[in-house]
Motif scaffolding. Structure first.
Motif, PDB file in Angstrom:
ATOM      1  N   UNK A 121      -6.795   3.224   1.024  1.00  0.00           N
ATOM      2  CA  UNK A 121      -5.860   2.110   0.869  1.00  0.00           C
ATOM      3  C   UNK A 121      -6.648   0.852   1.212  1.00  0.00           C
ATOM      4  N   UNK A 122      -7.346   0.302   0.216  1.00  0.00           N
ATOM      5  CA  UNK A 122      -8.284  -0.783   0.464  1.00  0.00           C
ATOM      6  C   UNK A 122      -7.982  -1.961  -0.451  1.00  0.00           C
ATOM      7  N   UNK A 123      -8.401  -3.116   0.031  1.00  0.00           N
ATOM      8  CA  UNK A 123      -8.309  -4.350  -0.748  1.00  0.00           C
ATOM      9  C   UNK A 123      -9.708  -4.880  -1.005  1.00  0.00           C
ATOM     10  N   UNK A 124      -9.847  -5.609  -2.090  1.00  0.00           N
ATOM     11  CA  UNK A 124     -11.145  -6.203  -2.401  1.00  0.00           C
ATOM     12  C   UNK A 124     -11.525  -7.236  -1.347  1.00  0.00           C
ATOM     13  N   UNK A 125     -12.804  -7.337  -1.112  1.00  0.00           N
ATOM     14  CA  UNK A 125     -13.375  -8.317  -0.165  1.00  0.00           C
ATOM     15  C   UNK A 125     -12.869  -8.095   1.250  1.00  0.00           C
ATOM     16  N   UNK A 126     -12.548  -6.867   1.611  1.00  0.00           N
ATOM     17  CA  UNK A 126     -12.090  -6.572   2.970  1.00  0.00           C
ATOM     18  C   UNK A 126     -13.057  -5.599   3.629  1.00  0.00           C
ATOM     19  N   UNK A 127     -12.991  -5.549   4.960  1.00  0.00           N
ATOM     20  CA  UNK A 127     -13.766  -4.576   5.725  1.00  0.00           C
ATOM     21  C   UNK A 127     -12.908  -3.339   5.940  1.00  0.00           C
ATOM     22  N   UNK A 131       0.828  -1.208   0.000  1.00  0.00           N
ATOM     23  CA  UNK A 131       0.000   0.000   0.000  1.00  0.00           C
ATOM     24  C   UNK A 131       0.865   1.262   0.000  1.00  0.00           C
ATOM     25  N   UNK A 132       1.954   1.220   0.767  1.00  0.00           N
ATOM     26  CA  UNK A 132       2.824   2.388   0.827  1.00  0.00           C
ATOM     27  C   UNK A 132       3.496   2.684  -0.508  1.00  0.00           C
ATOM     28  N   UNK A 133       3.945   1.635  -1.204  1.00  0.00           N
ATOM     29  CA  UNK A 133       4.555   1.846  -2.512  1.00  0.00           C
ATOM     30  C   UNK A 133       3.537   2.372  -3.518  1.00  0.00           C
ATOM     31  N   UNK A 134       2.321   1.849  -3.458  1.00  0.00           N
ATOM     32  CA  UNK A 134       1.299   2.294  -4.400  1.00  0.00           C
ATOM     33  C   UNK A 134       0.885   3.739  -4.133  1.00  0.00           C
ATOM     34  N   UNK A 135       0.756   4.111  -2.842  1.00  0.00           N
ATOM     35  CA  UNK A 135       0.333   5.467  -2.502  1.00  0.00           C
ATOM     36  C   UNK A 135       1.495   6.440  -2.416  1.00  0.00           C
ATOM     37  N   UNK A 169      -9.904   6.126   4.390  1.00  0.00           N
ATOM     38  CA  UNK A 169     -10.527   4.796   4.375  1.00  0.00           C
ATOM     39  C   UNK A 169      -9.434   3.768   4.117  1.00  0.00           C
ATOM     40  N   UNK A 170      -9.241   2.843   5.062  1.00  0.00           N
ATOM     41  CA  UNK A 170      -8.165   1.853   4.943  1.00  0.00           C
ATOM     42  C   UNK A 170      -8.676   0.492   5.373  1.00  0.00           C
TER      43      UNK A 170
END
Length: 202
Positions: free
Chosen positions: A76-82, A19-23, A98-99
């Motif tokens: 910083x979100x992933x699919x199928x996560x809360x 997430x850090x590299x992407x953001x 939103x993370x």
């Protein structure tokens, strides 16, 4: 995944390696005083508001800044996560952070415990206006009329409000050029001469 902690007067969001590299950043800090609401979102895709800005927006993984008319969101979100959502005031760096976190309910409790309790106190009411003195009315032993006007004071409402008071000379000048007509009582065509209009002749 990201980890959310409260450190003093700040909420610190530490991003995972990917997430850090992407953001293009490793952490996000927001003041506790800017927190307006914190909640958990079960549908991760609902937090993607506005237009995608700088970051990575690949299927199943979204990290970066999203642009909105009223400010920016950091996600910083992933699919199928809360997802843990921090709603912030207008003066904060972001309107929403939103993370995806491993234990969103626990993070929500920790952040909510750090939020100031209740709404800020409202400013005190202004002092009441001082009472206005009025002349006594006629039934109170005074000379003012029912509207509180002393004798000789005209009404301030109606068709003549805002105009200068009338005087005799002004009235004569206004009526000098008027053409006056005599009032004629018309008689009925089928009655005698002294039968006025509207009275049946017998």
């Amino acid at each position: 995944m990201a980890h959310v902690t409260v450190e003093g007067t700040e909420v610190v969001v530490r991003l995972g390696l990917r997430e850090g590299l992407a953001a293009r950043r490793r952490q996000v800090r927001v003041p506790v005083s800017a927190l307006r609401e914190v909640h958990v979102e079960r549908s991760w895709w609902r937090v993607l508001r506005g237009r995608a800005g700088h970051g990575t927006w690949s299927p199943g993984r979204c990290s970066g800044v999203r642009n909105r008319p009223d400010g920016e969101d950091f996600v910083a979100v992933r699919a199928e996560s809360t997802v843990l959502c921090l709603e912030l005031d207008a003066g904060a760096p972001y309107r929403r952070v939103a993370v995806s976190v491993p234990d969103p309910e626990r993070a929500e409790r920790a952040v909510r415990a750090a939020m100031p309790e209740g709404d800020p106190p409202e400013p005190p009411d202004p002092p009441p206006d001082p009472p206005q003195h009025r002349p006594p009315l006629q039934h109170e032993g005074g000379t003012a009329d029912d509207h509180g006007r002393p004798p000789g004071v005209g009404s301030r409402t109606g068709s003549g409000a805002g105009q200068p008071p009338l005087d005799d000379q002004r009235a004569l000048r206004a009526n000098a050029d008027r053409v006056r007509r005599e009032h004629v009582v018309r008689r009925r065509p089928d009655g005698p001469e002294d039968t006025p209009w509207g009275v049946s002749a017998k």
